[in-house]
Scaffold this motif. Sequence first.
Motif, PDB file in Angstrom:
ATOM      1  N   GLU A  51     -80.039 -11.418  30.403  1.00  0.00           N
ATOM      2  CA  GLU A  51     -80.290 -12.992  30.494  1.00  0.00           C
ATOM      3  C   GLU A  51     -79.173 -13.872  31.010  1.00  0.00           C
ATOM      4  O   GLU A  51     -78.878 -14.963  31.320  1.00  0.00           O
ATOM      5  N   ARG A  52     -78.034 -12.740  31.419  1.00  0.00           N
ATOM      6  CA  ARG A  52     -76.851 -13.338  32.193  1.00  0.00           C
ATOM      7  C   ARG A  52     -77.197 -13.899  33.662  1.00  0.00           C
ATOM      8  O   ARG A  52     -77.924 -13.215  34.405  1.00  0.00           O
ATOM      9  N   ARG A  53     -76.694 -15.121  33.717  1.00  0.00           N
ATOM     10  CA  ARG A  53     -76.942 -16.001  35.004  1.00  0.00           C
ATOM     11  C   ARG A  53     -75.731 -16.148  35.793  1.00  0.00           C
ATOM     12  O   ARG A  53     -74.767 -16.629  35.066  1.00  0.00           O
ATOM     13  N   PHE A  54     -75.877 -16.207  36.993  1.00  0.00           N
ATOM     14  CA  PHE A  54     -74.566 -16.645  37.923  1.00  0.00           C
ATOM     15  C   PHE A  54     -74.980 -18.053  38.435  1.00  0.00           C
ATOM     16  O   PHE A  54     -75.874 -18.374  39.001  1.00  0.00           O
ATOM     17  N   ARG A  55     -74.059 -18.997  38.507  1.00  0.00           N
ATOM     18  CA  ARG A  55     -74.139 -20.256  39.553  1.00  0.00           C
ATOM     19  C   ARG A  55     -74.278 -19.790  40.889  1.00  0.00           C
ATOM     20  O   ARG A  55     -73.580 -19.050  41.398  1.00  0.00           O
ATOM     21  N   ARG A 101     -71.180 -22.011  51.927  1.00  0.00           N
ATOM     22  CA  ARG A 101     -70.111 -21.238  51.194  1.00  0.00           C
ATOM     23  C   ARG A 101     -70.450 -19.935  51.271  1.00  0.00           C
ATOM     24  O   ARG A 101     -71.759 -19.363  51.138  1.00  0.00           O
ATOM     25  N   ARG A 102     -69.745 -18.756  50.993  1.00  0.00           N
ATOM     26  CA  ARG A 102     -69.835 -17.366  50.896  1.00  0.00           C
ATOM     27  C   ARG A 102     -70.357 -17.135  49.287  1.00  0.00           C
ATOM     28  O   ARG A 102     -69.643 -17.704  48.488  1.00  0.00           O
ATOM     29  N   GLY A 103     -71.213 -16.132  49.246  1.00  0.00           N
ATOM     30  CA  GLY A 103     -71.386 -15.675  48.017  1.00  0.00           C
ATOM     31  C   GLY A 103     -72.262 -14.674  47.882  1.00  0.00           C
ATOM     32  O   GLY A 103     -72.817 -14.025  48.633  1.00  0.00           O
ATOM     33  N   LEU A 104     -72.660 -14.137  46.606  1.00  0.00           N
ATOM     34  CA  LEU A 104     -73.697 -13.195  46.588  1.00  0.00           C
ATOM     35  C   LEU A 104     -75.062 -13.868  46.441  1.00  0.00           C
ATOM     36  O   LEU A 104     -75.467 -14.988  45.924  1.00  0.00           O
ATOM     37  N   ASP A 105     -76.077 -13.069  46.902  1.00  0.00           N
ATOM     38  CA  ASP A 105     -77.366 -13.605  46.746  1.00  0.00           C
ATOM     39  C   ASP A 105     -78.075 -13.184  45.299  1.00  0.00           C
ATOM     40  O   ASP A 105     -77.995 -12.132  44.688  1.00  0.00           O
TER      41      ASP A 105
END
Length: 81
Positions: free
Chosen positions: A28-32, A38-42
């Motif tokens: 259930e953990r979610r990332f913004r 901007r760079r970030g994770l998929d």
Amino acid sequence: MDQRTGQGSATPYRSTAYTSLLPWQVRERRFRPVGLGRRGLDPNDVYAFLDRVAGDMAAVYAALTASRRETAVIKDALRRW
């Protein structure tokens, strides 16, 4: 080294308030999501990884439960012996 006593220790120090992660907490953990430009994770990759970790944790907890049951059976047999 044990932070409380200053001596070596085979187990890491854990606060009494520490609680282990459960598989459902990992799932259930979610990332913004990152904003445009901007760079970030998929996010799909992150969620796939979290599902994999949760599956692994579930397998470990199942093995631990089976081990505890087997230990209880052996202890009971030894007591009766």
